[in-house]
Design a protein around this motif. Structure first.
Motif, PDB file in Angstrom:
ATOM      1  N   VAL A 172       0.615  -1.393  -0.277  1.00 23.95           N
ATOM      2  CA  VAL A 172      -0.568  -0.067   0.048  1.00 23.95           C
ATOM      3  C   VAL A 172       0.669   1.554  -0.121  1.00 23.95           C
ATOM      4  N   SER A 173       0.737   2.232  -0.544  1.00 24.07           N
ATOM      5  CA  SER A 173       1.137   3.458  -0.653  1.00 24.07           C
ATOM      6  C   SER A 173       1.094   4.211   0.422  1.00 24.07           C
ATOM      7  N   LEU A 174       1.575   5.422   1.122  1.00 27.47           N
ATOM      8  CA  LEU A 174       1.730   6.147   2.231  1.00 27.47           C
ATOM      9  C   LEU A 174       0.660   7.338   1.559  1.00 27.47           C
TER      10      LEU A 174
ATOM     11  N   ILE B 118       5.386   6.063  14.434  1.00 26.74           N
ATOM     12  CA  ILE B 118       6.763   4.887  13.453  1.00 26.74           C
ATOM     13  C   ILE B 118       7.399   5.223  12.632  1.00 26.74           C
ATOM     14  N   ILE B 119       5.910   5.736  11.569  1.00 21.77           N
ATOM     15  CA  ILE B 119       6.689   5.976  10.123  1.00 21.77           C
ATOM     16  C   ILE B 119       6.888   7.027  10.397  1.00 21.77           C
TER      17      ILE B 119
ATOM     18  N   LEU C 153       5.213  -0.103   2.056  1.00 18.88           N
ATOM     19  CA  LEU C 153       3.840  -0.437   3.016  1.00 18.88           C
ATOM     20  C   LEU C 153       3.702  -1.815   2.339  1.00 18.88           C
ATOM     21  N   LEU C 154       3.751  -2.719   3.354  1.00 16.49           N
ATOM     22  CA  LEU C 154       3.761  -3.754   3.174  1.00 16.49           C
ATOM     23  C   LEU C 154       2.209  -4.650   5.060  1.00 16.49           C
TER      24      LEU C 154
ATOM     25  N   ILE D  32       4.800  -2.605  12.710  1.00 22.69           N
ATOM     26  CA  ILE D  32       4.108  -2.440  13.807  1.00 22.69           C
ATOM     27  C   ILE D  32       2.400  -3.224  13.740  1.00 22.69           C
ATOM     28  N   GLY D  33       2.804  -4.300  14.360  1.00 25.50           N
ATOM     29  CA  GLY D  33       2.730  -5.211  14.453  1.00 25.50           C
ATOM     30  C   GLY D  33       2.895  -6.062  15.757  1.00 25.50           C
TER      31      GLY D  33
END
Length: 388
Positions: free
Chosen positions: A71-73, A94-95, A154-155, A187-188
């Motif tokens: 996914v694109s930011l 975080i990003i 972003l995965l 993030i998880g």
């Protein structure tokens, strides 16, 4: 008495027949039971295996309901499930932190690179503040944003049916003069497995060499925050690229990504320095102010600052070649230099870079692509022309 005997014989005969028939039936039935039992065993064997496989398939389907996607930011704010997840698990911080780390590293490297490339006689060198002033003065644009945006992914792991987000990983690629690396910020949960291979190719002129310089493979499990892969290999040619095939395994889902043929992980050995001390390294040297103009003003073309560029980029510059347009461009340079309009002359060179699109499609224009080298040339030519 005769009748009685006759009836008894008839009864005995019928009984015998019935007995024989019953015995025959019993034998036949026993035989049939064996046959039926055998057939039932065969049927159970035939139908049982597919049923087990079907149950396994159903189980596997249930376990494979999760999918991985890139996914694109830019799409975060239009994806409600993803937005809510990032908001809940501090994903935005975080990003942003990873983004800022890359930006700060680029700025630090820029100051070091600029001062290393400047003539040793330049006093006090340049600070980050000096570089920002020079950037604003000539209307330049920092290349850091373009670089970062083209080097991250972003995965996202989702439920295939509900689209509910269960995990997110921020993957960044760091391509520098020193080598290539891949970083992950989770993030998880940690990634179950991250593996792949990376190859390096170099360009000479306008074509890539068909053979790679080398190949590296990596495989890591339970990948959390930090560097997943690093290949320390210094840049040697004016243009080089890293091609890779990557695989992420998470739960029962896999994500595969290949950038082979996309040329999106490119590094350049651009440089700015005196013409006679700068090696082309498979590219070409471009005088920031053309040789014709410098000669007309009695400046040395051998010690004047130039930029090492790719051949395709060099051919786009206004002073390149012998066309009518390029000759007219150089005549304008001569006039500005003769009239001592040094500031205007340097702005003309900057604007020429800004007007030319990047053939690689990686940057908005050549001024962004050669931002570092243009800064070096501007600082050096301002010194040469006595601009305060």
């Amino acid at each position: 008495m005769y009748l009685k005997l006759r009836i008894q014989k008839i009864i005995d005969k019928e009984y015998f027949n019935i007995y024989n028939n019953t015995e025959m039936f019993r034998k036949r039935w026993n035989k049939m039971k064996k046959i039926i039992s055998f057939l039932l065993c065969v049927l159970i064997f035939i139908f049982n295996t597919p049923l087990v496989q079907a149950e396994d398939a159903i189980y596997e389907t249930k376990q494979s309901n999760y999918i991985l996607e890139e996914v694109s930011l830019d799409d975060i704010y239009t994806d409600q499930e993803l937005y809510d997840y990032l908001n809940e698990f501090d994903g935005f911080n975080i990003i942003n932190q990873e983004y800022q780390n890359l930006s700060n590293q680029i700025k630090s490297d820029l100051v070091s690179y600029v001062n290393k490339s400047l003539d040793e006689e330049v006093e006090n060198k340049l600070s980050l503040s000096d570089i920002e002033k020079l950037t604003n003065k000539y209307g330049l644009r920092d290349s850091a944003e373009e670089y970062i945006q083209s080097n991250h992914q972003l995965l996202v792991e989702r439920d295939a049916l509900t689209r509910e987000v269960s995990n997110v990983w921020y993957i960044t690629y760091w391509t520098t003069d020193a080598g290539f690396s891949i970083k992950v910020a989770d993030i998880g949960d940690k990634l179950d497995e991250f593996k792949g291979n990376v190859e390096l190719y170099r360009m000479n002129g306008s074509k890539w060499y068909t053979e790679s310089v080398g190949r590296k493979e990596f495989s890591k499990s339970q990948v959390g925050n930090g560097t997943v892969f690093t290949w320390a290999i210094p840049v040697k040619y004016v243009k080089e690229k890293f091609e890779y095939n990557l695989i992420v395994n998470e739960d029962t889902s896999s994500w595969k990504y290949s950038n082979v043929g996309k040329d999106n992980q490119i590094r350049f050995s651009f440089a700015a320095g005196q013409y006679n001390s700068l090696d082309a390294k498979g590219g070409e040297r471009h005088h920031f102010v053309s040789q014709d103009a410098l000669k007309s003003g009695n400046y040395s073309v051998n010690t004047a600052y130039c930029i090492r560029m790719t051949r395709d980029d060099h051919m786009k510059t206004g002073s390149y070649g012998s066309s009518t347009v390029s000759r007219a461009y150089r005549e304008e340079e001569k006039k500005l230099l003769k009239d001592k309009k040094y500031r205007e002359l340097l702005q003309k060179e900057v604007d020429d870079f800004k007007a030319k699109k990047d053939p690689d499609g990686k940057f908005k224009n050549l001024s962004v692509k050669y931002y570092d080298e243009i800064l070096i040339c501007l600082a050096q030519y301002e010194k040469l022309f006595g601009i305060n």
